[in-house]
Write a protein that holds these residues in place. Sequence first.
Motif, PDB file in Angstrom:
ATOM      1  N   ARG A  25       0.828  -1.202   0.000  1.00 44.22           N
ATOM      2  CA  ARG A  25       0.000   0.000   0.000  1.00 44.22           C
ATOM      3  C   ARG A  25       0.866   1.259   0.000  1.00 44.22           C
ATOM      4  O   ARG A  25       0.584   2.216  -0.731  1.00 44.22           O
ATOM      5  CB  ARG A  25      -0.931  -0.009   1.211  1.00 44.22           C
ATOM      6  CG  ARG A  25      -1.827   1.205   1.311  1.00 44.22           C
ATOM      7  CD  ARG A  25      -2.774   1.077   2.502  1.00 44.22           C
ATOM      8  NE  ARG A  25      -3.540   2.290   2.713  1.00 44.22           N
ATOM      9  CZ  ARG A  25      -4.430   2.466   3.672  1.00 44.22           C
ATOM     10  NH1 ARG A  25      -4.681   1.474   4.516  1.00 44.22           N
ATOM     11  NH2 ARG A  25      -5.076   3.616   3.802  1.00 44.22           N
ATOM     12  N   GLU A  26       1.905   1.264   0.793  1.00 48.79           N
ATOM     13  CA  GLU A  26       2.770   2.447   0.866  1.00 48.79           C
ATOM     14  C   GLU A  26       3.545   2.652  -0.432  1.00 48.79           C
ATOM     15  O   GLU A  26       3.720   3.788  -0.892  1.00 48.79           O
ATOM     16  CB  GLU A  26       3.732   2.310   2.042  1.00 48.79           C
ATOM     17  CG  GLU A  26       4.579   3.548   2.310  1.00 48.79           C
ATOM     18  CD  GLU A  26       3.759   4.793   2.643  1.00 48.79           C
ATOM     19  OE1 GLU A  26       4.272   5.907   2.393  1.00 48.79           O
ATOM     20  OE2 GLU A  26       2.619   4.655   3.123  1.00 48.79           O
ATOM     21  N   ILE A  27       3.998   1.572  -1.031  1.00 44.88           N
ATOM     22  CA  ILE A  27       4.694   1.677  -2.318  1.00 44.88           C
ATOM     23  C   ILE A  27       3.764   2.280  -3.367  1.00 44.88           C
ATOM     24  O   ILE A  27       4.146   3.185  -4.126  1.00 44.88           O
ATOM     25  CB  ILE A  27       5.201   0.292  -2.778  1.00 44.88           C
ATOM     26  CG1 ILE A  27       6.349  -0.170  -1.882  1.00 44.88           C
ATOM     27  CG2 ILE A  27       5.659   0.327  -4.239  1.00 44.88           C
ATOM     28  CD1 ILE A  27       6.755  -1.616  -2.111  1.00 44.88           C
ATOM     29  N   HIS A 218      13.688  -0.247  -0.470  1.00 39.92           N
ATOM     30  CA  HIS A 218      14.372  -1.231  -1.312  1.00 39.92           C
ATOM     31  C   HIS A 218      13.538  -1.593  -2.534  1.00 39.92           C
ATOM     32  O   HIS A 218      14.039  -1.624  -3.667  1.00 39.92           O
ATOM     33  CB  HIS A 218      14.688  -2.484  -0.493  1.00 39.92           C
ATOM     34  CG  HIS A 218      15.353  -3.575  -1.271  1.00 39.92           C
ATOM     35  ND1 HIS A 218      16.583  -3.422  -1.875  1.00 39.92           N
ATOM     36  CD2 HIS A 218      14.944  -4.850  -1.562  1.00 39.92           C
ATOM     37  CE1 HIS A 218      16.923  -4.545  -2.491  1.00 39.92           C
ATOM     38  NE2 HIS A 218      15.934  -5.418  -2.318  1.00 39.92           N
ATOM     39  N   ILE A 219      12.252  -1.853  -2.320  1.00 37.73           N
ATOM     40  CA  ILE A 219      11.397  -2.273  -3.433  1.00 37.73           C
ATOM     41  C   ILE A 219      11.129  -1.128  -4.401  1.00 37.73           C
ATOM     42  O   ILE A 219      11.107  -1.325  -5.625  1.00 37.73           O
ATOM     43  CB  ILE A 219      10.085  -2.878  -2.907  1.00 37.73           C
ATOM     44  CG1 ILE A 219      10.396  -4.169  -2.128  1.00 37.73           C
ATOM     45  CG2 ILE A 219       9.129  -3.178  -4.056  1.00 37.73           C
ATOM     46  CD1 ILE A 219       9.192  -4.799  -1.455  1.00 37.73           C
ATOM     47  N   ILE A 220      10.953   0.079  -3.890  1.00 39.18           N
ATOM     48  CA  ILE A 220      10.779   1.228  -4.784  1.00 39.18           C
ATOM     49  C   ILE A 220      12.012   1.389  -5.673  1.00 39.18           C
ATOM     50  O   ILE A 220      11.907   1.705  -6.863  1.00 39.18           O
ATOM     51  CB  ILE A 220      10.501   2.514  -3.979  1.00 39.18           C
ATOM     52  CG1 ILE A 220       9.070   2.486  -3.432  1.00 39.18           C
ATOM     53  CG2 ILE A 220      10.709   3.759  -4.846  1.00 39.18           C
ATOM     54  CD1 ILE A 220       8.695   3.685  -2.589  1.00 39.18           C
ATOM     55  N   GLY A 221      13.183   1.131  -5.102  1.00 40.32           N
ATOM     56  CA  GLY A 221      14.411   1.173  -5.903  1.00 40.32           C
ATOM     57  C   GLY A 221      14.371   0.145  -7.028  1.00 40.32           C
ATOM     58  O   GLY A 221      14.769   0.438  -8.166  1.00 40.32           O
ATOM     59  N   ARG A 226      13.569  -1.191 -12.891  1.00 41.32           N
ATOM     60  CA  ARG A 226      12.842  -1.864 -13.966  1.00 41.32           C
ATOM     61  C   ARG A 226      12.247  -0.852 -14.956  1.00 41.32           C
ATOM     62  O   ARG A 226      12.233  -1.079 -16.173  1.00 41.32           O
ATOM     63  CB  ARG A 226      11.731  -2.747 -13.396  1.00 41.32           C
ATOM     64  CG  ARG A 226      12.228  -3.915 -12.572  1.00 41.32           C
ATOM     65  CD  ARG A 226      13.030  -4.906 -13.404  1.00 41.32           C
ATOM     66  NE  ARG A 226      13.671  -5.920 -12.590  1.00 41.32           N
ATOM     67  CZ  ARG A 226      13.113  -7.088 -12.279  1.00 41.32           C
ATOM     68  NH1 ARG A 226      11.908  -7.379 -12.704  1.00 41.32           N
ATOM     69  NH2 ARG A 226      13.776  -7.948 -11.529  1.00 41.32           N
ATOM     70  N   ALA A 227      11.746   0.271 -14.407  1.00 40.04           N
ATOM     71  CA  ALA A 227      11.175   1.308 -15.281  1.00 40.04           C
ATOM     72  C   ALA A 227      12.247   1.889 -16.193  1.00 40.04           C
ATOM     73  O   ALA A 227      12.013   2.114 -17.386  1.00 40.04           O
ATOM     74  CB  ALA A 227      10.551   2.406 -14.428  1.00 40.04           C
ATOM     75  N   ALA A 228      13.426   2.123 -15.638  1.00 36.00           N
ATOM     76  CA  ALA A 228      14.527   2.660 -16.440  1.00 36.00           C
ATOM     77  C   ALA A 228      14.951   1.643 -17.504  1.00 36.00           C
ATOM     78  O   ALA A 228      15.243   2.012 -18.650  1.00 36.00           O
ATOM     79  CB  ALA A 228      15.714   2.991 -15.520  1.00 36.00           C
ATOM     80  N   ALA A 229      14.961   0.373 -17.137  1.00 38.45           N
ATOM     81  CA  ALA A 229      15.351  -0.675 -18.094  1.00 38.45           C
ATOM     82  C   ALA A 229      14.353  -0.770 -19.234  1.00 38.45           C
ATOM     83  O   ALA A 229      14.729  -1.038 -20.392  1.00 38.45           O
ATOM     84  CB  ALA A 229      15.466  -2.020 -17.369  1.00 38.45           C
ATOM     85  N   ARG A 230      13.082  -0.535 -18.931  1.00 35.81           N
ATOM     86  CA  ARG A 230      12.059  -0.601 -19.983  1.00 35.81           C
ATOM     87  C   ARG A 230      12.270   0.469 -21.041  1.00 35.81           C
ATOM     88  O   ARG A 230      11.943   0.291 -22.206  1.00 35.81           O
ATOM     89  CB  ARG A 230      10.657  -0.432 -19.379  1.00 35.81           C
ATOM     90  CG  ARG A 230      10.157  -1.656 -18.628  1.00 35.81           C
ATOM     91  CD  ARG A 230       8.651  -1.681 -18.571  1.00 35.81           C
ATOM     92  NE  ARG A 230       8.085  -0.470 -17.971  1.00 35.81           N
ATOM     93  CZ  ARG A 230       6.770  -0.216 -17.925  1.00 35.81           C
ATOM     94  NH1 ARG A 230       5.931  -1.052 -18.467  1.00 35.81           N
ATOM     95  NH2 ARG A 230       6.331   0.875 -17.341  1.00 35.81           N
ATOM     96  N   LEU A 231      12.828   1.595 -20.612  1.00 33.54           N
ATOM     97  CA  LEU A 231      13.085   2.689 -21.556  1.00 33.54           C
ATOM     98  C   LEU A 231      14.374   2.481 -22.336  1.00 33.54           C
ATOM     99  O   LEU A 231      14.664   3.205 -23.281  1.00 33.54           O
ATOM    100  CB  LEU A 231      13.158   4.018 -20.794  1.00 33.54           C
ATOM    101  CG  LEU A 231      11.825   4.530 -20.217  1.00 33.54           C
ATOM    102  CD1 LEU A 231      12.058   5.847 -19.498  1.00 33.54           C
ATOM    103  CD2 LEU A 231      10.791   4.691 -21.310  1.00 33.54           C
ATOM    104  N   GLY A 232      15.146   1.462 -21.897  1.00 37.67           N
ATOM    105  CA  GLY A 232      16.382   1.149 -22.618  1.00 37.67           C
ATOM    106  C   GLY A 232      17.494   2.129 -22.313  1.00 37.67           C
ATOM    107  O   GLY A 232      18.430   2.255 -23.080  1.00 37.67           O
TER     108      GLY A 232
END
Length: 232
Positions: A25-27, A218-221, A226-232
């Motif tokens: 929920r917090e994430i 940790h999980i937000i990191g 993953r979001a950055a990796a999706r953008l290549g």
Amino acid sequence: MDNSSAPVVVVLDGPAGTGKSTVSREIAARLGLSFLDTGAMYRAVTFWMLTNEVDVDDAAAVAVAADKPHVVSGTDAEGPTITVDGLDVSGPIREQAVTAAVSAVSAVPEVRTRMVELQRASALAAPRGIVAEGRDMGTVVFPRADLKVFLTASAETRATRRAAQLGVSDPHEIAAILADINRRDAADSGRATAPLRKADDAVEVDTSEMSPEQVITHIIGLVRERAAARLG
């Protein structure tokens, strides 16, 4: 999510007492995503079964009634809601009678099929994405999730946390909580339909020695990576 406008699906699986609901929920709130507490959905169905005097130990009877309760799970991370047939059940579903019966109800394939439909519909309706927590999010419900996390903690740690939440300090009561956690672990891991297990591509996070804030950070990191990796 700052790195992509595409909807993102983040899932957290794990046994009872690892802090999945609080952390998820917090994430979701911090990332501006929707939030789905799938455990509450199964508890809502269980509450309905008990209220309507369905024998929760009779899998056939539960299967017949599986489509009858109208469960609606609100996905606002700032104030998630859960209703059955229009009734707010956020309080009653946490009572001991529901806790004792939810594993049996959740193991019925017809119940899981119905709940999976609702869970996937919630994700499709989430404008920016969703953080979903449960037992089979990464293995069954969202096998293509952008990030899968499997939260773990020792049974003793989870029992201590649950006792603190309930304000319990008596050693005998804590022992009973531990026994119940071990029972639920065995039931959730051993059921034939969608058993609790870590997805092959999930990141395991042991929360035994971590504070909720450390787990969240940790999980937000991981989400941002993953979001950055999706953008290549």
